[in-house]
Design an enzyme around this catalytic site. Structure first.
Site, PDB file in Angstrom:
ATOM      1  N   LYS A 182       1.688  -3.325   6.841  1.00 50.88           N
ATOM      2  CA  LYS A 182       2.177  -3.350   5.458  1.00 50.88           C
ATOM      3  C   LYS A 182       3.677  -3.081   5.422  1.00 50.88           C
ATOM      4  O   LYS A 182       4.435  -3.743   4.706  1.00 50.88           O
ATOM      5  CB  LYS A 182       1.437  -2.317   4.603  1.00 50.88           C
ATOM      6  CG  LYS A 182      -0.030  -2.639   4.362  1.00 50.88           C
ATOM      7  CD  LYS A 182      -0.226  -3.851   3.475  1.00 50.88           C
ATOM      8  CE  LYS A 182      -1.671  -4.070   3.090  1.00 50.88           C
ATOM      9  NZ  LYS A 182      -1.895  -5.343   2.397  1.00 50.88           N
ATOM     10  N   SER A 188       0.833  -1.205   0.000  1.00 50.34           N
ATOM     11  CA  SER A 188       0.000   0.000   0.000  1.00 50.34           C
ATOM     12  C   SER A 188       0.862   1.247   0.000  1.00 50.34           C
ATOM     13  O   SER A 188       1.953   1.263   0.566  1.00 50.34           O
ATOM     14  CB  SER A 188      -0.877  -0.006   1.257  1.00 50.34           C
ATOM     15  OG  SER A 188      -1.466   1.257   1.467  1.00 50.34           O
ATOM     16  N   TYR A 224      -2.672  -0.615  10.637  1.00 50.05           N
ATOM     17  CA  TYR A 224      -2.799  -1.212   9.297  1.00 50.05           C
ATOM     18  C   TYR A 224      -1.569  -0.865   8.461  1.00 50.05           C
ATOM     19  O   TYR A 224      -0.952  -1.736   7.839  1.00 50.05           O
ATOM     20  CB  TYR A 224      -4.078  -0.708   8.611  1.00 50.05           C
ATOM     21  CG  TYR A 224      -4.043  -0.878   7.106  1.00 50.05           C
ATOM     22  CD1 TYR A 224      -4.227  -2.131   6.529  1.00 50.05           C
ATOM     23  CD2 TYR A 224      -3.813   0.207   6.263  1.00 50.05           C
ATOM     24  CE1 TYR A 224      -4.170  -2.298   5.156  1.00 50.05           C
ATOM     25  CE2 TYR A 224      -3.749   0.053   4.891  1.00 50.05           C
ATOM     26  CZ  TYR A 224      -3.932  -1.205   4.339  1.00 50.05           C
ATOM     27  OH  TYR A 224      -3.862  -1.361   2.980  1.00 50.05           O
TER      28      TYR A 224
END
Length: 339
Positions: A154, A124, A150
């Site tokens: 990643k 991302s 989150y």
């Protein structure tokens, strides 16, 4: 090739399955359906006229995953099996770290035990962080300080995969940093079907348009942007799927780690997206402004030149296509995959 899609029944996984099958590859899907639906795989088969081998399993389950690897001669893994709601990750960090990192470690262990060497990771743009880098983001930039768990998962998974490729010279890792995927398959048969309240702008707009929600709330109208709303790089999910196809073919030919941004390089504001949706589809989307949302940056977009030059990948869908295809999916599936 035979390609394992971990989390392959989800939004990006299902569209990637279509692209892979249409290019002549075989697809094996593993999904626990915690944020997806088995119906999507049936529709992938219907769209392509090809069958998909699918398993309902948790990608963290090492014993089950090893069985799946041993039963199928896997050539490449694409890892989509992650929890992805930014706000929820702040409330439930342990769940996010456990799920997202464990799935990655389990896949790497199963690959090592069954001689699979090609890994494409669904990363991302959030890994560029919240302040140290300025757009447009280039792959050569250092990973930044993420604003939520989150994003940190990643970033950590990228590090794990890079370290694995340093230790195992046979391993090929492609890290795909997505910007903002929107749209749906032009047929309207598969699309984004978030469970509960959507976290992303376009499905929220579509649910307001179809009458599932009263109005859109735009978080913040006082950002240092031309119209005061956040600007993002939106990419059609079918262009994103094509990027995965090219990443798989690249991985098979190249060892080590390579990073690619997948975006258009053109930012649009929240208000521009709302207006584009209204104009493309001839429908009004009522909205109101709310306070800023924690962790939102004013603007980010990609420098996508590396994917163009190295993979030969180009975006082909316009913003109007993204809006029309979103609405075509939503109006034909007002409750998503659930009847």
């Amino acid at each position: 090739m035979k390609i394992l899609l971990a989390g392959g029944a989800g939004y990006i996984g299902s569209h990637t399955a279509v692209a892979l099958l249409e290019a002549g590859h075989e697809v094996v899907v593993v999904d626990n359906y915690c944020n997806s639906c088995a119906e999507s795989i049936k529709r992938v088969e219907e769209l392509t006229g090809k069958s998909v081998v699918s398993y309902e399993a948790d990608v963290k389950d090492k014993a089950k995953m090893l069985e799946i690897f041993q039963a199928n001669s896997i050539d490449c893994v694409i890892h989509f099996a992650g929890l992805k709601a930014v706000g929820e990750s702040v409330q439930k960090p342990i769940l996010y770290y456990r799920n997202n990192i464990d799935t990655t470690l389990t896949l790497l262990e199963c690959m090592a035990e069954t001689g699979v060497h090609n890994f494409v990771f669904s990363s991302s743009a959030t890994v560029y962080g919240d302040s140290s880098n300025n757009p447009p983001y280039e792959e050569s930039m250092e990973r930044g300080k993420c604003s939520n768990p989150y994003g940190w998962t990643k970033s950590m998974m990228e590090q794990i995969l890079q370290d694995a490729a340093v230790a195992n010279k046979e391993l090929s890792v492609v890290l795909l940093r997505y910007f903002n995927p929107i749209g749906a398959h032009p047929s309207g048969r598969i699309g984004e079907d978030p469970q509960g309240i959507p976290n992303n702008l376009m499905p929220y707009i579509a649910q307001v348009a179809v009458g599932r929600r009263d109005k859109l709330t735009i978080f913040g109208d006082d950002y240092p942007t031309p119209d005061g709303t956040c600007r993002r790089d939106y990419i059609h999910v079918m262009d994103l799927a094509a990027g995965h196809l090219q990443a798989v073919e690249f991985a098979v030919q190249n060892k080590g780690t390579e990073i690619f941004n997948l975006g258009t390089g053109t930012p649009y504001s929240v208000l521009e997206i709302v207006r584009a949706f209204e104009n493309s589809n001839g429908i009004k989307v009522p909205f109101e402004f709310g306070p800023r949302r924690a962790g939102d940056l004013p603007a980010f977009w990609a420098d996508a030149s590396k994917a163009r030059e190295v993979l030969g990948w180009r975006t082909t869908y316009t913003l109007e296509d993204m809006c029309k295809d979103t609405w075509n999916w939503q109006k034909n599936n007002p409750q998503g995959y659930r009847k």
